[in-house]
Design an enzyme around this catalytic site. Sequence first.
Site, PDB file in Angstrom:
ATOM      1  N   LYS B 105      60.056  24.321  76.829  1.00  0.00           N
ATOM      2  CA  LYS B 105      60.916  25.414  77.274  1.00  0.00           C
ATOM      3  C   LYS B 105      62.338  25.135  76.795  1.00  0.00           C
ATOM      4  O   LYS B 105      62.787  23.984  76.825  1.00  0.00           O
ATOM      5  CB  LYS B 105      60.866  25.484  78.806  1.00  0.00           C
ATOM      6  CG  LYS B 105      61.599  26.656  79.424  1.00  0.00           C
ATOM      7  CD  LYS B 105      61.430  26.626  80.940  1.00  0.00           C
ATOM      8  CE  LYS B 105      62.084  27.812  81.627  1.00  0.00           C
ATOM      9  NZ  LYS B 105      61.872  27.773  83.095  1.00  0.00           N
ATOM     10  N   SER B 180      60.100  32.017  84.941  1.00  0.00           N
ATOM     11  CA  SER B 180      60.912  32.048  83.747  1.00  0.00           C
ATOM     12  C   SER B 180      60.296  31.280  82.572  1.00  0.00           C
ATOM     13  O   SER B 180      60.708  31.485  81.435  1.00  0.00           O
ATOM     14  CB  SER B 180      62.303  31.484  84.034  1.00  0.00           C
ATOM     15  OG  SER B 180      62.233  30.128  84.403  1.00  0.00           O
ATOM     16  N   SER B 204      58.672  29.153  88.572  1.00  0.00           N
ATOM     17  CA  SER B 204      58.776  29.451  87.141  1.00  0.00           C
ATOM     18  C   SER B 204      57.767  28.742  86.238  1.00  0.00           C
ATOM     19  O   SER B 204      57.672  29.079  85.059  1.00  0.00           O
ATOM     20  CB  SER B 204      60.188  29.144  86.643  1.00  0.00           C
ATOM     21  OG  SER B 204      61.061  30.177  87.013  1.00  0.00           O
TER      22      SER B 204
END
Lengths: 96, 517
Positions: B105, B180, B204
């Site tokens: 990420k 996210s 997330s």
Amino acid sequence: MNKISKQEVEHVAKLARLHLTEEEAERYTRDLNDILKFAAQLDEVDTSNVKPTSHAFDVRNVMREDVNRPSVSNEEALKNAPDQEEGQFKVPAVFE
Amino acid sequence: MLLTKKRVSLKYQPYLNNERKGETKVSLFDKRLSELHDDLKKKELSVTDLTVASLARIREVDKKVQATLLVDEEAAMEQAKALDERLAKGTEELGLLFGLPAGLKDNMVTKGLKTTCASKLLSNYDPIYDGTVSQKLKEADALVFAKLNMDEFAMGGSNENSSFYPTRNPWNLDYVPGGSSGGSAAAMAAREFYFTLGSDTGGSIRQPAAFCGVVGLKPTYGRVSRFGLVAYASSLDQIGPITKNVEDAAYVLQAISGHDGMDSTSADVEVPDFLSALTGDVKGLRIAVPKELIGEGISTEVRDAVLAALKQLESMGATWSEVSMPHTKYAVPAYYLLASSEASSNLARFDGVRYGVRADNAENLLDLYMESRSQGFGPEVKRRIMLGTYALSSGYYDAFYKKAQQMRTLIIQDFQEIYENFDVILHPTTPSTAFKIGEKIDDPIQMFVEDICTVTVNLAGLPAISVPCGFSKEGLPIGMQLVGKAFDEGTILRVAHAYEQAVNLSPKKPELGKGEA
């Protein structure tokens, strides 16, 4: 329940170092009022005798030995600087 | 707009050309990481094979899925070559993640790979150091060359808040992948990497894992170092693996866990052998199911899938009872106040002075701060900074921030009471399956309430895993969540693994044909 006015939103934006357009100020006034109304649910619970929690587990200061260690070089530290001069970060004048 | 895709140089081009003539070796992605490790050791497979398959797969599918922000093909091939040379010299001392292409990420700081947090403000940020997790991946001999899309600064649950482009759900491209860590979950579901890492502040990792039909594990707060994770809400953030199955999650967790002197909230506790926890045995296990997270507000399809999973575990010797977590209803507002407050403080560092994109029309220093932040941050980030600034401002602190902290105490107590009599808590990961892109973007509160099944866990710092447990009529994945006691990832991994082995859902893969995009 507190209601937040557009003037307050503009004040908060200033504290947060954000410059809002007229449209954004209106949008965020609406959004923040919705969110604060949503958050007001918390008032249903009496928490007057409840201790606040900042971390789920106990956190304590962690100290290391106060000894010299290698650090980043001046070039590395400035690698991402938008502007620099003589090995330092450069910004516009603080005072007019 | 693709941020940066560094295409492979001529030297390595033949490898990818060969790969493209044939079928992309998707079958490699079906193997467990421990199997791939053995195959490499036996020299039945080379790191170059694994890497070429990953790069070819990214080229093939990522135009549709848009899960990556940066793929440095050249770096990948260079790393593969170096690792293959090491392999040729001997198979002793291979790292746990030897030769495995990983996707991170884009809020994890990586030396030499731009780290943008999917924000315009950081679109040029080129870190001079590796965060601890990136460092640990490299020490374990994984390949670090790709950064994955996300909601800007990890704020959001749909990946629509990426400043660059939204990631799409591989099961149906019209739907969000969640967020996210939407890029990490979608990339895993589309088999672009062998494993990915996400971060979880209020769900997330788990919510996008559920939406994309993969496994997502949020470790106990403090289990994995946050050094080099761009902070959103420091008391809640935690990095964890997103994988195709539970064993892989245990495998990756092993490699990234551990105390770190660079993160003062990192826990100085022993890291157990997570793989050995996967015994397949759930006899006598006591499962608690909070009625607040299985009843009203949960879609029928999701509820039915989770109840079927409970039946399955019951047939394997576990028992379950309904319990109450009376403060669950208040978790979402408490979470948003706390996370936004911490964010407003954490994001103060982005001022256009030391790194990031500086507005070029500033006349003085204050103007520089204001303009750089106003032009650099997207609407959701601004909204949360504003909310947090307000909640922390004098006169409102007690009514909002302190009140939310007190609610946090009560939520932690809800958990403590349950764990006096139970081993794990089980409930859906999300109230419903993935929603359509654009469906909820204009209503922040509707987006917030989606997080009801995940935020309590972050407030209490506990470990939790989302495991696929079925599909909706539309063919979208459903996830169930197992929540464990602090630092007891072993138990949730054991239960998740036993369930997964029994129902054998994980081999199902998206075909990437559905949807308009």
